[in-house]
Design a protein around this motif. Structure first.
Motif, PDB file in Angstrom:
ATOM      1  N   ASP A   1      79.096  53.726  34.492  1.00  0.00           N
ATOM      2  CA  ASP A   1      79.916  54.395  33.485  1.00  0.00           C
ATOM      3  C   ASP A   1      79.240  55.698  33.080  1.00  0.00           C
ATOM      4  O   ASP A   1      78.678  55.827  31.997  1.00  0.00           O
ATOM      5  N   ASP A   2      79.245  56.660  33.989  1.00  0.00           N
ATOM      6  CA  ASP A   2      78.706  57.994  33.722  1.00  0.00           C
ATOM      7  C   ASP A   2      77.221  57.940  33.350  1.00  0.00           C
ATOM      8  O   ASP A   2      76.790  58.604  32.414  1.00  0.00           O
ATOM      9  N   PHE A   3      76.463  57.111  34.085  1.00  0.00           N
ATOM     10  CA  PHE A   3      74.998  57.046  33.934  1.00  0.00           C
ATOM     11  C   PHE A   3      74.616  56.761  32.474  1.00  0.00           C
ATOM     12  O   PHE A   3      73.800  57.468  31.887  1.00  0.00           O
ATOM     13  N   ASN A   4      75.211  55.701  31.918  1.00  0.00           N
ATOM     14  CA  ASN A   4      75.059  55.421  30.490  1.00  0.00           C
ATOM     15  C   ASN A   4      73.720  54.728  30.219  1.00  0.00           C
ATOM     16  O   ASN A   4      73.645  53.507  30.031  1.00  0.00           O
TER      17      ASN A   4
ATOM     18  N   ARG B   1      64.849  67.994  29.148  1.00  0.00           N
ATOM     19  CA  ARG B   1      65.933  67.029  29.009  1.00  0.00           C
ATOM     20  C   ARG B   1      66.907  67.120  30.186  1.00  0.00           C
ATOM     21  O   ARG B   1      67.345  66.102  30.732  1.00  0.00           O
ATOM     22  N   THR B   2      67.239  68.349  30.574  1.00  0.00           N
ATOM     23  CA  THR B   2      68.149  68.525  31.706  1.00  0.00           C
ATOM     24  C   THR B   2      67.578  67.898  32.966  1.00  0.00           C
ATOM     25  O   THR B   2      68.275  67.164  33.689  1.00  0.00           O
ATOM     26  N   TYR B   3      66.300  68.150  33.246  1.00  0.00           N
ATOM     27  CA  TYR B   3      65.727  67.672  34.504  1.00  0.00           C
ATOM     28  C   TYR B   3      65.436  66.173  34.474  1.00  0.00           C
ATOM     29  O   TYR B   3      65.507  65.511  35.520  1.00  0.00           O
ATOM     30  N   ILE B   4      65.159  65.599  33.292  1.00  0.00           N
ATOM     31  CA  ILE B   4      65.052  64.141  33.180  1.00  0.00           C
ATOM     32  C   ILE B   4      66.418  63.507  33.445  1.00  0.00           C
ATOM     33  O   ILE B   4      66.530  62.492  34.140  1.00  0.00           O
ATOM     34  N   SER B   5      67.483  64.110  32.910  1.00  0.00           N
ATOM     35  CA  SER B   5      68.837  63.581  33.108  1.00  0.00           C
ATOM     36  C   SER B   5      69.221  63.597  34.581  1.00  0.00           C
ATOM     37  O   SER B   5      69.771  62.613  35.099  1.00  0.00           O
ATOM     38  N   PHE B   6      68.943  64.698  35.255  1.00  0.00           N
ATOM     39  CA  PHE B   6      69.309  64.765  36.678  1.00  0.00           C
ATOM     40  C   PHE B   6      68.354  63.960  37.549  1.00  0.00           C
ATOM     41  O   PHE B   6      68.737  63.523  38.645  1.00  0.00           O
ATOM     42  N   ASP B   7      67.150  63.724  37.068  1.00  0.00           N
ATOM     43  CA  ASP B   7      66.254  62.799  37.767  1.00  0.00           C
ATOM     44  C   ASP B   7      66.841  61.390  37.730  1.00  0.00           C
ATOM     45  O   ASP B   7      66.806  60.663  38.733  1.00  0.00           O
ATOM     46  N   LEU B   8      67.398  61.005  36.579  1.00  0.00           N
ATOM     47  CA  LEU B   8      68.074  59.713  36.461  1.00  0.00           C
ATOM     48  C   LEU B   8      69.234  59.624  37.448  1.00  0.00           C
ATOM     49  O   LEU B   8      69.401  58.615  38.153  1.00  0.00           O
ATOM     50  N   ILE B   9      70.040  60.672  37.532  1.00  0.00           N
ATOM     51  CA  ILE B   9      71.193  60.695  38.439  1.00  0.00           C
ATOM     52  C   ILE B   9      70.727  60.638  39.891  1.00  0.00           C
ATOM     53  O   ILE B   9      71.271  59.868  40.712  1.00  0.00           O
ATOM     54  N   PHE B  10      69.725  61.421  40.235  1.00  0.00           N
ATOM     55  CA  PHE B  10      69.142  61.445  41.582  1.00  0.00           C
ATOM     56  C   PHE B  10      68.632  60.056  41.954  1.00  0.00           C
ATOM     57  O   PHE B  10      68.913  59.521  43.046  1.00  0.00           O
TER      58      PHE B  10
ATOM     59  N   GLY C   1      75.025  70.928  38.589  1.00  0.00           N
ATOM     60  CA  GLY C   1      74.648  70.587  37.228  1.00  0.00           C
ATOM     61  C   GLY C   1      73.764  71.606  36.558  1.00  0.00           C
ATOM     62  O   GLY C   1      73.286  72.568  37.164  1.00  0.00           O
ATOM     63  N   GLY C   2      73.534  71.353  35.278  1.00  0.00           N
ATOM     64  CA  GLY C   2      72.671  72.202  34.462  1.00  0.00           C
ATOM     65  C   GLY C   2      72.934  71.925  32.995  1.00  0.00           C
ATOM     66  O   GLY C   2      73.691  71.004  32.643  1.00  0.00           O
ATOM     67  N   GLY C   3      72.327  72.713  32.127  1.00  0.00           N
ATOM     68  CA  GLY C   3      72.556  72.574  30.689  1.00  0.00           C
ATOM     69  C   GLY C   3      73.919  73.090  30.302  1.00  0.00           C
ATOM     70  O   GLY C   3      74.503  73.958  30.966  1.00  0.00           O
TER      71      GLY C   3
ATOM     72  N   MET D   1      64.425  60.325  25.318  1.00  0.00           N
ATOM     73  CA  MET D   1      65.535  61.124  25.839  1.00  0.00           C
ATOM     74  C   MET D   1      66.586  60.247  26.531  1.00  0.00           C
ATOM     75  O   MET D   1      67.784  60.500  26.425  1.00  0.00           O
ATOM     76  N   LEU D   2      66.141  59.199  27.214  1.00  0.00           N
ATOM     77  CA  LEU D   2      67.068  58.323  27.931  1.00  0.00           C
ATOM     78  C   LEU D   2      67.817  57.376  26.998  1.00  0.00           C
ATOM     79  O   LEU D   2      68.795  56.752  27.403  1.00  0.00           O
ATOM     80  N   GLN D   3      67.368  57.283  25.743  1.00  0.00           N
ATOM     81  CA  GLN D   3      68.077  56.445  24.783  1.00  0.00           C
ATOM     82  C   GLN D   3      69.356  57.093  24.270  1.00  0.00           C
ATOM     83  O   GLN D   3      70.115  56.465  23.534  1.00  0.00           O
ATOM     84  N   ALA D   4      69.582  58.342  24.648  1.00  0.00           N
ATOM     85  CA  ALA D   4      70.843  59.024  24.337  1.00  0.00           C
ATOM     86  C   ALA D   4      71.547  59.359  25.645  1.00  0.00           C
ATOM     87  O   ALA D   4      70.891  59.661  26.643  1.00  0.00           O
TER      88      ALA D   4
END
Length: 487
Positions: A378-381, A45-54, A243-245, A319-322
């Motif tokens: 808005d914070d990668f919503n 989940r952490t790395y999917i989230s930062f992949d989105l940000i990247f 970043g991180g968990g 995971m991206l739905q949250a």
């Protein structure tokens, strides 16, 4: 449209306008895995989230240097990461293997999971063992500045002395007295001056497998030190995003800030971004509760708490739905709903290429595109973005069914918006389209049906239509011919 990007900063506990230190360059450091076991879903989940940000920062035109490390030594079993036995060495002894065999096995496994989730590789992936020299040099600096002390070959960071002039709890929001009262006594405590002091360099026992020479004797680096040394080397003393968990806030990231402030007087990052935890049916995911499972168990369904397996893209979509800062709860019903939603989105994309433009339009796409950017700004919503993409899917289906008209300009914008946000930014892949031969096979079958209709062989025609329906493909006859789509 407001083009400014706002991100939630754990350091200030509020959303702030994102202003890079050296635009268009952006530096990101994310704490990577300790490779002593299989990558778990919390990691993912952490790395999917930062992949989105990247992906999004890259989409906006920034030149992003994304550093995500591999911890292959120095992470001990204790809560603070510097008490107990080295996790990798312990695994190596149990398996009767060299520690680097353990590292290699689980690093390869980690990369396989990242690839399955379509997570882009970082710009740099440094290892702790590859940067021992840098870590020793950093310990020397902290000692010289008076914020550390050496005891019998080990070097400890002096938290109470540091806190006299700086705020040790700046990231967590906790004061030193509360932290000391809530810290239990650990092994090796007699060497430390204070309960919260943590190891920068640890003297190796004779049986310890991974050790290096240093000015203080043979030993190995502390877990917190590794990330400070590697982020400093590749991104500088101060960079944009760390970043991180969320579990790393109380100790690991708190200690990274202390090390950097002690060495060079700077907080390592402007923005601290943290992902929240995973739960299963409302309970924290843990081995002790028997409710944890690995990514490949989720893909295969080979776990007692799963009704079935789910594809990697379905899991990524779920995971991206949250929002990354929200607790994410796994459950079979939620996963099945995500599977249906993901298929609906992919089906709309399958129809998109076949849409024909009209002379007039019944819809303006620009406001929808603007709302997609507003969500990400808005914070990668991502959940709000996905809701907008479902609205785009509704438009695609309406145009396909002849209920709505769209002109060439709006159709092109619709195509660009969908492909950019679904594939480039959310990082989703159409798993059905992964087989490039599938469209050709279906077109061939549709042509056979058309030939049967021309020959008035309606029994064969209906058999083909019904057969395709049963395996998940719907045929639609219109004046221009027959089209197919995934149900």
């Amino acid at each position: 449209m407001n083009q400014d990007l706002f991100v939630y900063n754990t350091l200030t506990r509020k959303k702030e306008k994102f202003i890079p230190l050296n635009p268009p360059h952006v530096g990101i450091y994310v704490c990577g895995p300790t490779v002593y076991s299989d990558a778990h879903l919390g990691n993912s989940r952490t790395y999917i989230s930062f992949d989105l940000i990247f992906r999004y920062l890259t989409h906006l035109g920034y030149k992003v240097r994304y550093v995500r490390n591999i911890t292959d030594a120095g992470h001990l079993e204790g809560d603070a990461g510097d008490e107990g036995e080295d996790k990798i060495s312990k695994k190596a002894k149990l398996a009767q293997l060299e520690p680097m065999e353990i590292v290699q096995k689980y690093t390869v496994g980690f990369h396989d999971v990242m690839k399955a989730f379509n997570i882009l590789p970082p710009s740099i992936e440094p290892t702790a063992t590859g940067h021992i020299i840098e870590q020793i040099e950093l310990v020397k600096v902290i000692l010289a500045k008076g914020y550390a002390y050496e005891v019998d070959g080990s070097v400890y960071f002096d938290v109470e002395k540091y806190n006299q002039t700086k705020d040790y709890g700046v990231l967590s929001g906790r004061n030193l007295e509360d932290m000391m009262n809530n810290t239990r006594t650990l092994g090796g405590q007699d060497e430390k001056r204070g309960k919260l002091d943590f190891a920068l360099w640890i003297k190796a026992k004779p049986e310890h497998l991974m050790k290096w020479p240093s000015p203080w004797g043979v030993g190995f680096p502390g877990w917190h030190l590794e990330c400070s040394a590697m982020s400093n080397k590749y991104l500088g003393e101060h960079f944009d995003i760390h970043g991180g968990g969320i579990d790393l806030v109380p100790t690991h990231h708190t200690n990274e800030i202390a090390q950097n402030m002690a060495a060079c007087g700077k907080n390592p990052a402007t923005y601290w971004i943290h992902t929240n935890m995973l739960t299963v049916n409302g309970q924290k995911m843990s081995k002790s509760l028997g409710n944890s499972f690995l990514p490949y168990e989720l893909f295969s369904g080979d776990n007692a708490i799963l009704n079935k397996g789910y594809s990697p893209m379905t899991v990524r979509f779920f995971m991206l739905q949250a929002n990354y800062r929200s607790t994410l709860d796994f459950g079979n019903e939620a996963m099945e709903a995500s599977e249906k939603g993901f298929k609906r989105l992919m089906n709309a994309l399958t129809l998109l290429d076949g849409l024909k433009a009209s002379a007039t339009t019944g819809i303006e796409i620009q406001p929808l595109t603007d709302r997609c950017y507003a969500a990400m700004n808005d914070d990668f919503n991502s959940p709000v973005l996905i809701a907008e993409l479902f609205e785009a899917s509704r438009i695609i289906n309406s145009v396909h069914d002849g209920k709505m008209k769209i002109d060439a300009l709006n159709l092109e914008l619709l195509k660009n918006t969908m492909t950019s946000f679904v594939f480039d930014i959310l990082g989703l892949k159409n798993e059905q389209a992964a087989n490039d031969d599938l469209p050709k096979v279906l077109d061939f079958i549709v042509n056979l049906r058309n030939e049967a209709k021309v020959s008035h062989d309606y029994a064969a025609s209906d058999k083909i239509r019904n057969g395709l329906q049963e395996i998940g493909f719907k045929l639609k006859d219109n004046k221009d011919g027959t089209t197919w789509s995934k149900i």
